[in-house]
Design a protein around this motif. Sequence first.
Motif, short mmCIF file in Angstrom:
data_model
loop_
_atom_site.label_atom_id
_atom_site.label_comp_id
_atom_site.label_asym_id
_atom_site.label_seq_id
_atom_site.Cartn_x
_atom_site.Cartn_y
_atom_site.Cartn_z
N THR A 60 0.85 -1.18 0.00
CA THR A 60 0.00 0.00 0.00
C THR A 60 0.90 1.24 0.00
OG1 THR A 60 -1.73 1.19 1.17
CG2 THR A 60 -0.20 -0.03 2.52
N THR A 61 0.45 2.29 -0.63
CA THR A 61 1.22 3.54 -0.61
C THR A 61 0.50 4.51 0.32
OG1 THR A 61 0.07 4.25 -2.60
CG2 THR A 61 2.23 3.27 -2.90
N GLN A 62 0.76 4.38 1.61
CA GLN A 62 0.08 5.18 2.62
C GLN A 62 0.60 6.61 2.70
OE1 GLN A 62 0.62 3.02 6.23
NE2 GLN A 62 -0.75 1.37 5.62
N TYR A 63 1.86 6.82 2.38
CA TYR A 63 2.47 8.14 2.52
C TYR A 63 2.92 8.64 1.16
CZ TYR A 63 2.55 6.44 7.28
OH TYR A 63 2.18 5.92 8.48
N ASP A 64 3.03 9.94 1.02
CA ASP A 64 3.41 10.55 -0.25
C ASP A 64 4.72 9.98 -0.80
OD1 ASP A 64 1.16 12.14 -0.17
OD2 ASP A 64 2.22 13.88 0.62
N THR A 65 5.71 9.76 0.06
CA THR A 65 7.01 9.28 -0.40
C THR A 65 7.03 7.78 -0.67
OG1 THR A 65 7.73 9.02 1.88
CG2 THR A 65 8.27 11.11 0.78
N GLY A 67 5.24 5.96 -2.67
CA GLY A 67 5.11 5.61 -4.09
C GLY A 67 6.45 5.52 -4.79
N THR A 68 7.33 6.47 -4.56
CA THR A 68 8.64 6.43 -5.20
C THR A 68 9.50 5.31 -4.62
OG1 THR A 68 9.46 8.13 -3.69
CG2 THR A 68 8.64 8.87 -5.83
N PHE A 69 9.34 5.02 -3.34
CA PHE A 69 10.07 3.92 -2.73
C PHE A 69 9.70 2.61 -3.43
CE2 PHE A 69 10.10 0.39 0.32
CZ PHE A 69 11.42 0.40 0.72
N TRP A 70 8.41 2.36 -3.62
CA TRP A 70 7.97 1.10 -4.23
C TRP A 70 8.33 1.05 -5.71
CZ3 TRP A 70 7.80 -2.55 -1.15
CH2 TRP A 70 7.34 -2.37 0.15
N GLN A 71 8.36 2.17 -6.38
CA GLN A 71 8.80 2.18 -7.78
C GLN A 71 10.27 1.76 -7.86
OE1 GLN A 71 7.94 6.13 -9.15
NE2 GLN A 71 5.73 5.77 -9.22
N LYS A 72 11.08 2.26 -6.94
CA LYS A 72 12.50 1.89 -6.90
C LYS A 72 12.66 0.40 -6.61
CE LYS A 72 15.17 2.98 -3.35
NZ LYS A 72 15.98 3.73 -2.39
N ALA A 80 6.13 -6.35 -9.19
CA ALA A 80 5.15 -5.28 -9.36
C ALA A 80 4.98 -4.45 -8.10
CB ALA A 80 3.81 -5.86 -9.78
N PHE A 81 4.93 -5.08 -6.93
CA PHE A 81 4.65 -4.40 -5.67
C PHE A 81 3.48 -3.44 -5.83
CE2 PHE A 81 8.92 -5.92 -4.92
CZ PHE A 81 8.82 -6.39 -3.63
#
Length: 98
Positions: A60-65, A67-72, A80-81
Amino acid sequence: MVLRRGPLVVGQVDFQVCQVCRCGYLRKISVDGAAKGYGIGTRTVLKLYRRYPGLTWYTTTQYDTAGTFWQKIARRTDGAFTENHDGACEHMKINRRG
Protein backbone atom coordinates in the motif's frame (compact mmCIF):
# COMPACT_ATOMS: atom_id res chain seq x y z
CA MET A 1 10.29 -8.35 11.54
CA VAL A 2 12.47 -6.00 13.59
CA LEU A 3 14.95 -3.78 11.74
CA ARG A 4 18.35 -3.09 13.25
CA ARG A 5 21.28 -0.86 12.50
CA GLY A 6 24.04 -2.54 14.42
CA PRO A 7 22.68 -3.27 17.90
CA LEU A 8 19.97 -0.57 17.70
CA VAL A 9 16.38 -1.32 16.79
CA VAL A 10 15.50 1.27 14.13
CA GLY A 11 12.20 0.03 12.75
CA GLN A 12 9.97 -2.84 11.81
CA VAL A 13 8.22 -4.51 8.88
CA ASP A 14 4.71 -5.94 9.04
CA PHE A 15 4.15 -8.52 6.31
CA GLN A 16 2.28 -11.71 5.46
CA VAL A 17 3.16 -14.53 3.06
CA CYS A 18 0.93 -17.21 1.58
CA GLN A 19 2.86 -20.06 -0.03
CA VAL A 20 -0.39 -21.63 -1.30
CA CYS A 21 -1.36 -18.58 -3.37
CA ARG A 22 2.27 -17.55 -3.95
CA CYS A 23 1.77 -13.99 -2.76
CA GLY A 24 3.16 -11.68 -0.13
CA TYR A 25 1.72 -8.55 1.40
CA LEU A 26 3.94 -5.83 2.87
CA ARG A 27 1.56 -3.95 5.10
CA LYS A 28 3.97 -1.44 6.60
CA ILE A 29 7.64 -0.58 6.78
CA SER A 30 8.66 1.78 9.57
CA VAL A 31 12.18 3.18 9.88
CA ASP A 32 12.99 5.68 12.62
CA GLY A 33 13.74 9.19 11.39
CA ALA A 34 17.45 9.20 12.29
CA ALA A 35 17.94 5.85 10.49
CA LYS A 36 16.24 6.91 7.25
CA GLY A 37 18.38 7.36 4.20
CA TYR A 38 20.72 4.45 4.93
CA GLY A 39 18.89 1.93 2.73
CA ILE A 40 17.55 -0.10 5.65
CA GLY A 41 14.02 -0.33 4.23
CA THR A 42 15.30 -1.18 0.75
CA ARG A 43 17.64 -3.89 2.02
CA THR A 44 14.85 -5.37 4.13
CA VAL A 45 12.43 -5.61 1.22
CA LEU A 46 15.13 -7.13 -0.99
CA LYS A 47 15.89 -9.67 1.75
CA LEU A 48 12.20 -10.67 1.94
CA TYR A 49 12.09 -10.90 -1.85
CA ARG A 50 15.03 -13.33 -1.80
CA ARG A 51 13.72 -15.27 1.20
CA TYR A 52 10.39 -15.91 -0.53
CA PRO A 53 11.23 -16.30 -4.24
CA GLY A 54 8.50 -16.51 -6.86
CA LEU A 55 5.85 -14.64 -4.89
CA THR A 56 3.76 -11.81 -6.26
CA TRP A 57 4.08 -8.99 -3.74
CA TYR A 58 1.45 -6.41 -2.87
CA THR A 59 1.66 -3.31 -0.71
CA THR A 60 0.00 0.00 0.00
CA THR A 61 1.22 3.54 -0.61
CA GLN A 62 0.08 5.18 2.62
CA TYR A 63 2.47 8.14 2.52
CA ASP A 64 3.41 10.55 -0.25
CA THR A 65 7.01 9.28 -0.40
CA ALA A 66 5.99 5.60 -0.39
CA GLY A 67 5.11 5.61 -4.09
CA THR A 68 8.64 6.43 -5.20
CA PHE A 69 10.07 3.92 -2.73
CA TRP A 70 7.97 1.10 -4.23
CA GLN A 71 8.80 2.18 -7.78
CA LYS A 72 12.50 1.89 -6.90
CA ILE A 73 11.98 -1.54 -5.33
CA ALA A 74 9.98 -2.73 -8.35
CA ARG A 75 12.81 -1.72 -10.69
CA ARG A 76 15.40 -3.58 -8.59
CA THR A 77 13.35 -6.77 -8.30
CA ASP A 78 11.29 -6.84 -11.50
CA GLY A 79 8.34 -7.29 -9.14
CA ALA A 80 5.15 -5.28 -9.36
CA PHE A 81 4.65 -4.40 -5.67
CA THR A 82 1.22 -3.14 -6.63
CA GLU A 83 -1.36 -1.73 -4.29
CA ASN A 84 -4.54 -3.32 -3.02
CA HIS A 85 -4.04 -7.02 -2.61
CA ASP A 86 -7.72 -7.48 -1.69
CA GLY A 87 -8.98 -10.59 -3.36
CA ALA A 88 -5.47 -11.88 -4.07
CA CYS A 89 -5.45 -14.43 -1.26
CA GLU A 90 -8.30 -15.79 0.82
CA HIS A 91 -5.82 -17.29 3.31
CA MET A 92 -4.37 -13.92 4.26
CA LYS A 93 -7.84 -12.44 4.68
CA ILE A 94 -8.61 -15.18 7.20
CA ASN A 95 -5.32 -14.78 9.07
CA ARG A 96 -5.03 -10.98 8.90
CA ARG A 97 -4.81 -9.28 12.25
CA GLY A 98 -7.53 -6.72 12.87
